[in-house]
Scaffold this motif. Structure first.
Motif: not given
Length: 358
Positions: A104-109, A123-132, A139-145
């Motif tokens: 809980v509290g980790d930043p992800v996209c 979402q399942d943990q396997s689909l998430l990417f940890g962020l610094p 900005a990170a929300a605009a990255l994946p697609v």
């Protein structure tokens, strides 16, 4: 009995143009002309497996595909009603008992099939990417697609190298800006095509080698003149999210053995790529629908997004946010995309007042 928590969500209740009217707020779907509705008491999604993670969404991206989906013109047509949205970023709010990668509290996209135009996503943990820590979540929300599409296309499919010339059509849009920057990271000679002085100036600020302004320049003549000045023969990789007549014109500039990356058809017209010329010129045509990589080549997409997060952290790429809106202003956000007033990305943010950098 424990009362279930509610959240804010944007619901597509019927197909239509989300840019045409302000979304209704509440439950007056029958009387509103807008196909989208902001619901303030939508049920928060439950953790649906031991490895599920619930994310409190900070921001979610608007992509041209999201607009087409609400219009009913996208390749994937979910049953109505549905919550649109694909890539997003936020912080972990709850985890299933078997989650090991996040707390809980980790930043992800991440990218989801649907549902990110809402305060919470599961979402399942396997689909998430940890962020610094301290990462800009908008900005990170605009990255994946957008950046994910360009990275898969240019790095994994075209294998772009520093000895090649890259031509990017629609270079000031979401995927275009990402392609230009990734091309520069790869060391290629980058030619960008856009329309209007503001977009041209922005692209020059990214270090593009040559910019064609379609307002008053001919694509073929401008590019040929530049190539001659650099003693270059032609274009090795064509990145095309536009389609239509521009594709046909750009093909005149391609080298023998060139690669064509078919990204989308923002012009509304699907181009014809003649098979006989493809044969004689030994061209390779890549169809690139990034969403299907999650099904068929998930490891490739994961590799791309992880590298992009690293590049963003190092300052090698920059996510340019053109405008940020709230859910109730979603029609304005879709309108900006529809009218091609966007340089870079348009975002929907939660717990933020509307801001504009244009």
């Amino acid at each position: 009995m424990k009362k279930k928590k509610k959240m804010e969500a944007l619901l597509c209740k019927r197909l239509g143009d989300p840019a045409s009217e302000s979304p209704s707020v509440g439950n007056d779907s029958d009387s509103s002309p807008s196909p989208i509705e902001v619901i303030r008491n939508y049920p928060i999604p439950e953790l649906d497996s031991p490895t599920a993670v619930r994310v409190k969404v900070k921001a979610t991206s608007l992509n041209y595909g999201n607009y087409l989906q609400i219009l009913g013109k996208y390749q994937e047509k979910p049953p109505l009603p549905f919550i649109p949205g694909s890539d997003y970023a936020g912080t972990v709010e709850a985890v299933g008992p078997a989650v090991t990668k996040f707390k809980v509290g980790d930043p992800v996209c991440s990218v989801a099939d649907l549902g990110t135009y809402a305060s919470f996503v599961v979402q399942d943990q396997s689909l998430l990417f940890g962020l610094p820590k301290g990462c800009d979540l908008v900005a990170a929300a605009a990255l994946p697609v957008a950046f994910g599409t360009s990275h898969v296309a240019l790095v994994h499919r075209a294998n772009l190298t520093s000895s090649q010339v890259l031509l990017v059509l629609g270079a000031a849009g979401g995927v275009g800006v990402s392609a230009v920057q990734i091309g520069k990271v790869c060391g290629a000679v980058v030619i960008a095509v856009a329309r209007g002085a503001e977009k041209v100036q922005f692209l020059k600020s990214l270090g593009v080698d040559h910019v064609v302004d379609l307002t008053d320049q001919n694509l073929t003549a401008s590019v040929k003149e530049f190539l001659k000045s650099r003693d270059l023969k032609g274009v090795d990789v064509l990145y095309d999210p536009v389609g239509g007549k521009l594709t046909k014109e750009a093909m005149k500039l391609l080298n023998w053995g060139a690669q064509i990356l078919v990204i989308g058809f923002a012009s509304g017209e699907i181009p014809v790529i003649p098979a006989n010329i493809t044969l004689v010129k030994n061209w390779t045509v890549h169809g690139l629908y990034c969403g299907s990589y999650r099904i068929h080549r998930p490891a490739v997409l994961e590799d791309s997004i992880r590298e992009l997060i690293s590049w963003m952290q190092k300052g090698l790429i920059t996510v340019h946010i053109s405008q940020t809106y709230s859910l109730t202003e979603a029609n304005l956000a879709f309108s900006a995309i529809k009218d091609r007033r966007v340089i870079g990305k348009v975002m929907i943010a939660f717990d933020d007042k509307r801001s504009s950098m244009l």
